[in-house]
Design a protein around this motif. Sequence first.
Motif, PDB file in Angstrom:
ATOM      1  N   SER A 344     -35.315  10.384  -2.869  1.00  0.00           N
ATOM      2  CA  SER A 344     -34.664  10.481  -1.398  1.00  0.00           C
ATOM      3  C   SER A 344     -34.116  11.771  -1.239  1.00  0.00           C
ATOM      4  O   SER A 344     -34.063  12.160  -0.007  1.00  0.00           O
ATOM      5  N   GLU A 345     -33.225  12.213  -2.459  1.00  0.00           N
ATOM      6  CA  GLU A 345     -32.339  13.342  -2.058  1.00  0.00           C
ATOM      7  C   GLU A 345     -33.075  14.595  -2.452  1.00  0.00           C
ATOM      8  O   GLU A 345     -32.407  15.603  -2.503  1.00  0.00           O
ATOM      9  N   LYS A 346     -34.464  14.534  -2.504  1.00  0.00           N
ATOM     10  CA  LYS A 346     -35.424  15.927  -2.660  1.00  0.00           C
ATOM     11  C   LYS A 346     -34.902  16.338  -3.830  1.00  0.00           C
ATOM     12  O   LYS A 346     -35.218  17.812  -4.341  1.00  0.00           O
ATOM     13  N   ILE A 347     -34.235  15.610  -4.886  1.00  0.00           N
ATOM     14  CA  ILE A 347     -34.073  16.399  -6.224  1.00  0.00           C
ATOM     15  C   ILE A 347     -35.469  16.455  -7.195  1.00  0.00           C
ATOM     16  O   ILE A 347     -35.790  17.377  -8.118  1.00  0.00           O
ATOM     17  N   ILE A 348     -36.253  15.436  -6.849  1.00  0.00           N
ATOM     18  CA  ILE A 348     -37.704  15.224  -7.405  1.00  0.00           C
ATOM     19  C   ILE A 348     -38.636  14.731  -6.256  1.00  0.00           C
ATOM     20  O   ILE A 348     -38.248  14.475  -4.962  1.00  0.00           O
ATOM     21  N   THR A 349     -39.720  14.924  -6.506  1.00  0.00           N
ATOM     22  CA  THR A 349     -40.906  14.728  -5.445  1.00  0.00           C
ATOM     23  C   THR A 349     -41.400  13.745  -5.490  1.00  0.00           C
ATOM     24  O   THR A 349     -41.060  12.726  -6.596  1.00  0.00           O
ATOM     25  N   GLU A 350     -42.233  13.101  -4.637  1.00  0.00           N
ATOM     26  CA  GLU A 350     -42.619  11.761  -4.788  1.00  0.00           C
ATOM     27  C   GLU A 350     -43.715  11.638  -5.821  1.00  0.00           C
ATOM     28  O   GLU A 350     -43.860  10.626  -6.428  1.00  0.00           O
ATOM     29  N   GLU A 355     -45.284   9.543 -11.223  1.00  0.00           N
ATOM     30  CA  GLU A 355     -45.459   9.845 -12.812  1.00  0.00           C
ATOM     31  C   GLU A 355     -44.181   8.944 -13.407  1.00  0.00           C
ATOM     32  O   GLU A 355     -44.647   8.339 -14.678  1.00  0.00           O
ATOM     33  N   ILE A 356     -42.934   8.890 -12.995  1.00  0.00           N
ATOM     34  CA  ILE A 356     -41.750   8.244 -13.925  1.00  0.00           C
ATOM     35  C   ILE A 356     -42.223   6.619 -13.869  1.00  0.00           C
ATOM     36  O   ILE A 356     -42.195   6.076 -14.836  1.00  0.00           O
ATOM     37  N   ILE A 388     -31.092  12.662 -18.460  1.00  0.00           N
ATOM     38  CA  ILE A 388     -31.620  13.382 -17.524  1.00  0.00           C
ATOM     39  C   ILE A 388     -31.033  14.661 -17.322  1.00  0.00           C
ATOM     40  O   ILE A 388     -29.898  14.807 -17.272  1.00  0.00           O
ATOM     41  N   LYS A 389     -31.717  15.781 -17.403  1.00  0.00           N
ATOM     42  CA  LYS A 389     -31.331  17.213 -17.438  1.00  0.00           C
ATOM     43  C   LYS A 389     -31.779  17.531 -15.919  1.00  0.00           C
ATOM     44  O   LYS A 389     -32.798  17.627 -15.838  1.00  0.00           O
ATOM     45  N   GLN A 390     -30.766  17.951 -15.073  1.00  0.00           N
ATOM     46  CA  GLN A 390     -31.291  18.136 -13.509  1.00  0.00           C
ATOM     47  C   GLN A 390     -32.177  19.526 -13.546  1.00  0.00           C
ATOM     48  O   GLN A 390     -33.053  19.376 -12.721  1.00  0.00           O
ATOM     49  N   ASP A 391     -31.782  20.345 -14.393  1.00  0.00           N
ATOM     50  CA  ASP A 391     -32.447  21.540 -14.291  1.00  0.00           C
ATOM     51  C   ASP A 391     -33.960  21.395 -14.946  1.00  0.00           C
ATOM     52  O   ASP A 391     -34.846  22.256 -14.883  1.00  0.00           O
ATOM     53  N   ASP A 392     -34.366  20.311 -15.875  1.00  0.00           N
ATOM     54  CA  ASP A 392     -35.575  19.894 -16.422  1.00  0.00           C
ATOM     55  C   ASP A 392     -35.978  18.563 -16.367  1.00  0.00           C
ATOM     56  O   ASP A 392     -36.016  17.873 -17.417  1.00  0.00           O
ATOM     57  N   TYR A 393     -35.938  18.077 -14.890  1.00  0.00           N
ATOM     58  CA  TYR A 393     -35.692  16.761 -14.810  1.00  0.00           C
ATOM     59  C   TYR A 393     -36.974  15.667 -15.542  1.00  0.00           C
ATOM     60  O   TYR A 393     -36.684  14.829 -16.642  1.00  0.00           O
ATOM     61  N   MET A 394     -38.105  16.521 -15.389  1.00  0.00           N
ATOM     62  CA  MET A 394     -39.219  15.400 -15.806  1.00  0.00           C
ATOM     63  C   MET A 394     -39.360  15.637 -17.152  1.00  0.00           C
ATOM     64  O   MET A 394     -39.593  14.652 -18.312  1.00  0.00           O
TER      65      MET A 394
END
Length: 688
Positions: A344-350, A355-356, A388-394
């Motif tokens: 929702s905050e656009k940190i990751i995509t839909e 995938e998660i 979770i690492k924000q700069d390498d989330y997935m």
Amino acid sequence: MDATKGNIYSILNGNKQFLIPVYQRYYSWDIEQCKRLWNDIVGMQKKNKQGHFVGSIVNIAEQAMPTGVQKYMIIDGQQRMTTLTLLLIALRDYSIDHPEDISINFRRIDNMLLKNEYENGDERYKLLLTENDRDILINLIERKPISENIVSRLLTNHSFFVEQIEKKELMPAEIYESIGKLQIVNITLDRAVDDAQAIFESLNSTGKELSESDLIRNYILMGLENDEQSFIYEHFWRPMELMFDYEKQGTIMDKFFRDYLTMKLTRIPKINKVYEEFKLYHINCEFSSVADLCEDLLKYTKYYTDMVFVRNSNPEIKNLYADVNDLRMEVAFPFLLKVHNDCSEKIITEENLIEILKICISYVFRRSICDIPTNSLNKTFATLRNEIKQDDYMNSIKAFFVLRDDYKQFPNDDKFENAFCSRDIYNMRSRNYILSHLENYKNKAPIVIENYTIEHIMPQNTNLNDEWKKELGPNWKDVQKKYLHTIGNLTLTAYNSEMSDKPFIVKMEMEGGFKESALRLNSYLVKLTEWNENHIKERAKLLTDKAKQVWKYPMISEKELAPYCVEEKLVHKYSLDTYDFNVFTKTLFEVLDKRIMNLSSDVKREYKKLYIAYKVDTNFVDVVVQKQRLRISVNMKFTDIYDPKGICKDITGIGRWGNGDVEVFMDHTSDVDNVMEIIEQSYKQQEE
């Protein structure tokens, strides 16, 4: 505080109105509580008892007006007051509908106990409920028609009383008399002196216990000024409650608050301590106002109820929510709340969210197939956000799962394949889910699994007919025993009863048989004329290959994984050889270790640098190896331990290796029974 003993008639009589404030729960009594009240009324009358105490009503008097209605805000007792009002409505209506029975004066009930005769608008009613229930009760009082589509406990319980009155177990006049014998203590608080919040928390003597979410709602709203209270309720709390199913609202809201706190705190509050944990969280949380906190709760409620009630405009996400529910993956909700908010905050995509969700579903499903105990899952998902690492989330999420080689492991393709081929799928709770997904994977015209039944291609009958014995060979009993319930021998059909124990070729050629089937699960069968061990194994391999695509192992390249491998290597790996055992202490340990591990298959042993830990969700006992004995730290408060033999030592506040405030020693193998009595208390406490 002013407390007076009376009955419902004396409490309601006069120009009064009792209001249910917005922070109170809805009317929640079920038929069970109504039956108990009714039995009290009948029993009291038949035994000629003079009274029966049914509890208290606690209220705060609003500022007295020289004229008009005196209003009281009910703090506790709305359930019994509302239920008695429903009974009085049913009794009044009986009197109206049976004018020949003059033993009851319906006008007295109507004008003294249900309404303020000379008032207008809302002030006309003695009891005014919260928004959700208000109109229904008013319609019952006014004898107005109510839509058949409305679901309400008010209507259900009113109907129950109508039916009981019609049965004439007691005559109407006897019912009216007996209601008057129900003794109630009416407690009116002084707003300036009495602590209403503390009183609310302590009062719950009869009826349904207050749920954790009831207490939280009261805590949030009760202390606010009226204007702010109304604003918070109307803009945040009421919209939040409406997202939950009416019948299951209390139960699911309790779970939501626990999962919300788990997500925020990355630890799991005990199920009966959610309210206490919420109060502590509120004191220390990042929000500067109650409005900000409630806005956050509303946001996460949307994520939560979408998952629970399978709601989303994206069909793929909606289907994944259905999978989460089919697999009963509530343990993953705290982590998934975090992920949904990041989306929702656009940190990751839909697409990342999808995938998660798939990774989490595969993780839970593969572990169930490999029969890995589920007790660690709640802790895994509770703390996963920390990985979770924000700069390498997935990649950080995938790396966490891929690098697990302990009880948190994500079974790889080899482990999954071996287990899936040989697993008893038929007796798994998720068998329909499994067959449905194998059939519908990449199918543009998916089937509805409920329209089919599961068919054993090789029959379940232990006394197979000669045709089957011949096909399966001389060791047919062993083949049947080994493969009967496995994926290779299971399919779907709409003709289960017709197929029964018929030979394979008959099942193939009969009307509606395998040859006519359009199901993908049966595509392998149509090529065959016989069914034997080799074909079962071959089909199992084909279906397992598809299963590996349906429930995929996380895909991450060696380059993407490399930074996380370095971090893993920095973590020391310990073993039994880490500790300084001698022959005597090794024997002590082996005896104790066997007993602890036999408590349950859920118990996990971990070798730490300074001690050996045993855990379910977290450590319940730690063992330190000393020169001539074992020192045992039991993870409980010393005040909670039951120690009739006096073998425990209080180490509260004293530095020791291990966890907990209780210390006990094992000097000889004969001590093991006494030591285990202490350890089992910690284990059971964690299991609760």
